[in-house]
Design a protein around this motif. Structure first.
Motif, PDB file in Angstrom:
ATOM      1  N   LYS A   1       0.842  -1.196   0.000  1.00  0.00           N
ATOM      2  CA  LYS A   1       0.000   0.000   0.000  1.00  0.00           C
ATOM      3  C   LYS A   1       0.880   1.248   0.000  1.00  0.00           C
ATOM      4  CE  LYS A   1      -3.758   2.268   2.578  1.00  0.00           C
ATOM      5  NZ  LYS A   1      -3.065   3.542   2.837  1.00  0.00           N
TER       6      LYS A   1
ATOM      7  N   ASN B   1       2.556   1.620  -3.432  1.00  0.00           N
ATOM      8  CA  ASN B   1       1.645   2.160  -4.442  1.00  0.00           C
ATOM      9  C   ASN B   1       1.378   3.652  -4.238  1.00  0.00           C
ATOM     10  OD1 ASN B   1       1.407  -0.326  -5.712  1.00  0.00           O
ATOM     11  ND2 ASN B   1      -0.370  -0.935  -4.492  1.00  0.00           N
ATOM     12  N   GLU B   2       1.410   4.101  -2.999  1.00  0.00           N
ATOM     13  CA  GLU B   2       1.220   5.521  -2.718  1.00  0.00           C
ATOM     14  C   GLU B   2       2.459   6.340  -3.062  1.00  0.00           C
ATOM     15  OE1 GLU B   2      -1.803   4.991   1.141  1.00  0.00           O
ATOM     16  OE2 GLU B   2       0.324   5.479   1.436  1.00  0.00           O
ATOM     17  N   THR B   3       3.620   5.686  -3.007  1.00  0.00           N
ATOM     18  CA  THR B   3       4.891   6.395  -3.195  1.00  0.00           C
ATOM     19  C   THR B   3       5.316   6.459  -4.652  1.00  0.00           C
ATOM     20  OG1 THR B   3       5.576   5.655  -0.990  1.00  0.00           O
ATOM     21  CG2 THR B   3       7.305   6.490  -2.446  1.00  0.00           C
TER      22      THR B   3
END
Length: 244
Positions: free
Chosen positions: A163, A166-168
């Protein structure tokens, strides 16, 4: 030998004079080898070693075993109370933080080996410093997260936080998009020569090219060319040698 006040020229030339004095005492045959405290798999240690190699400077490596927590114990804490590597020793002088070490070495040995900063032109230096700070504040934060999650955690037997990955990824993509446009018209980030601005990127890039995030670099042609160029430098390959 110290410098007496009467030996120092006027204030307008003091900085130049002091830098010359610093460099002169590091000439071959002058001061003994540098000592670098680090760990073979430490990306920050690689950064400092790369500068030593680029400048062609003699040094001795002292291994600090991060796996056993040696950096958090004495006697290392007497060298760096923050318990981090690398640390450079120049005689009795100690310096921590890989970027500070890098600029110290480049300034002290500006006429040796690779010229990693332009000490003659304020404007050129300004551009180089700009890209150095871009690396520190724009590239390093997302690339360090991805490096830790995708390269370091698996080695430690820890689970990757997908998670967070994917945010980074979009944050690093945004930076690399800017790099792609810059590198379409420039061999290196700060111009046509390899500088600290490029070198500082190498540690995280080295690890990320062995992870799924390598596609972020490979799908941008100019960035891909730049990465291939800087990672192929002999000084960098020597820095990454883990056989201590």
């Amino acid at each position: 030998m110290g410098v007496n006040a009467s030996d120092v020229p006027t204030a307008t030339t003091c900085d130049h004079y002091c830098n010359q004095t610093l460099e002169s005492r590091h000439k071959d045959g002058g001061v003994n080898n540098y000592i670098i405290y680090g760990f073979p798999y430490s990306t920050n240690t690689w950064r400092a070693l790369a500068v030593l190699n680029e400048k062609g400077l003699p040094y001795t490596r002292i291994k600090v075993d991060l796996r056993s927590g040696e950096q958090k114990k004495q006697p290392f804490l007497s060298i760096n109370p923050f318990g981090q590597v690398p640390v450079l020793k120049d005689g009795e002088f100690k310096l921590a933080e890989s970027r500070a070490i890098s600029e110290y070495l480049e300034t002290a040995h500006r006429s040796s080996g690779s010229q990693l900063l332009d000490h003659e032109s304020y404007k050129t230096m300004g551009t180089q410093k700009m890209w150095i700070y871009i690396e520190s504040f724009k590239f390093d934060p997302p690339s360090t997260i991805l490096n830790y999650e995708q390269a370091i955690k698996p080695l430690m037997g820890l689970k990757t936080d997908y998670k967070l990955v994917n945010e980074t990824v979009p944050k690093l993509e945004k930076v690399l998009d800017v790099y792609e446009e810059r590198l379409k018209n420039s061999s290196f980030l700060a111009g046509e020569s390899f500088t600290l601005a490029d070198l500082y990127h190498l540690p995280n890039i080295q690890n990320l090219m062995g992870t799924p995030s390598k596609i972020l670099f490979e799908t941008r042609p100019s960035v891909h060319r730049w990465v291939a160029n800087i990672t192929a430098r002999p000084a960098w390959k020597k820095a990454c040698d883990v056989n201590w």
